[in-house]
Design an enzyme around this catalytic site. Structure first.
Site: not given
Ligand code: NAD
Length: 327
Positions: A12, A86, A153, A157
């Site tokens: 995202i 992140a 998790y 959140k």
């Molecule tokens: N994809 C979904 O369906 C979904 C649903 C609900 C919420 N979210 C939330 O949306 C956000 C993005 O999710 P996503 O699907 O893109 O996941 P993703 O894992 O692709 O992206 C998360 C990024 O955070 C980075 N990261 C991890 N530890 C870190 C740190 N210590 N410092 C900085 N960056 C760090 C990772 O390397 C990764 O690139 C997250 O907060 C996730 O909880 C996602």
């Protein structure tokens, strides 16, 4: 005006960074390329953003758990907006290893809020999740629904949302939390139903459904998520609020698998395996609060979104599929 996207090498975050660069903004991303899934997917995301933004794009290989780095980054780059993506994502992963999501999703967030306060940022947008609801009382979830997260998790959140609200109320940092409901689209994370079903179908294998397939999900296309975030650059409504950002409707996992079989043209039957305990049985968002406060209107139906994702997957199969299967 500089926008900081944390976790901006991820799924995202990289879509957001790209959209802001296309809008002509300066974007800085912090991400340690966590190996939760194949990091070559993240490197490609960075390359893509760099090719869109050129000098307006900066990638910082670092962690939000590094307090000094975060403080320096937010103040030295004149960051005005933070889009905090992140996280250690994943409900099941958090059940196996609860400390890592706590450190990143809670302590890391706190470092960012402290830095945002010190630098006086215009707005802090926090990526939250439908996992904050947990035990279901009724559907669709509205923001008055109880919050009883069912995984570490979900707890992180929900904690993050409370921190954001307090940083608005007590420390005058304008924050908004967007509760995403299962997000999908090009470059999406491996090990999610849509990626797994698509790669299996394109390889002539049956999609495997955990449980009876009657569990429902609100799958949200990533472009709708980008629009929700983008709108927060244009309005100062909703300070301290948390709101649902979901799709146009929910479907069963079985129907999703059927759509993907149809879309890929695979000649396969669905396969069923034992349910995974940590997963919520149903998710469905009432998005009226986001519509009222920030004008959020999801536009991509699951059929359109799956069709676009399958087309994208076919076009990028040579590099994406090996990385997905490796994750
Ligand atoms: N994809 C979904 O369906 C979904 C649903 C609900 C919420 N979210 C939330 O949306 C956000 C993005 O999710 P996503 O699907 O893109 O996941 P993703 O894992 O692709 O992206 C998360 C990024 O955070 C980075 N990261 C991890 N530890 C870190 C740190 N210590 N410092 C900085 N960056 C760090 C990772 O390397 C990764 O690139 C997250 O907060 C996730 O909880 C996602």
């Amino acid at each position: 005006m500089t926008v900081l996207v944390t976790g901006g090498a991820g799924f995202i975050g990289s879509h957001l960074a790209e959209a802001f660069l296309e809008d002509g903004r300066e974007v800085v991303v912090i991400d340690p390329l966590d190996p939760y899934y194949d990091t070559d997917i993240k490197r490609r995301n960075i390359d893509r953003c760099r090719s869109v933004g050129g000098d307006r794009y900066e990638f910082v290989d670092g962690s939000i758990t590094d307090e000094a780095l975060v403080r320096d980054l937010v103040s030295s780059r004149d960051v005005e907006y933070v889009f905090h993506q992140a996280a250690q994502a994943g409900v099941r992963t958090s059940v196996e290893n609860p400390k890592k999501p706590h450190e990143i999703n809670t302590t890391g967030l706190l470092n960012l809020l402290l830095a945002a306060e010190e630098a006086g940022v215009e707005r802090f947008v926090n990526a939250s999740s439908s996992s904050v609801y947990g035990e279901m009382e009724y559907l669709p979830y509205d923001e008055d629904h109880q919050n009883v997260p069912q995984s570490p998790y979900g707890v992180t959140k929900l904690t993050a949302e409370h921190y954001c609200r307090v940083w608005t109320d007590v420390y005058d940092v304008p924050t908004v939390s967007l509760r995403y409901f299962t997000v999908y689209g090009p470059r999406m994370r491996p090990n999610m139903a849509i990626t797994n079903f698509t790669s299996r179908c394109l390889n002539g294998e049956p999609p495997v459904i955990y449980g009876d397939g009657q569990q429902t999900r609100d799958f949200t296309y990533v472009d709708d998520i980008v629009e929700a975030n983008r709108s927060l650059l244009e309005t100062d409504a909703a300070d301290g609020e948390a709101m649902n950002v979901g799709s146009t409707g929910n479907i069963t996992i079985e129907e999703l698998a059927e759509h993907i079989v149809e879309e890929t043209g695979a000649d396969v039957d669905l396969e069923y395996a034992e349910a995974k305990e940590a997963d919520a049985r149903h998710t469905h968002a009432d998005v009226s609060k986001a519509t009222d406060l920030i004008g959020y209107e999801p536009t991509t139906t699951i059929r359109e979104g799956v069709s676009r994702f399958v087309d994208w997957y076919r076009e990028n199969r040579d590099w994406y599929e090996p990385l997905v299967l490796n994750s």
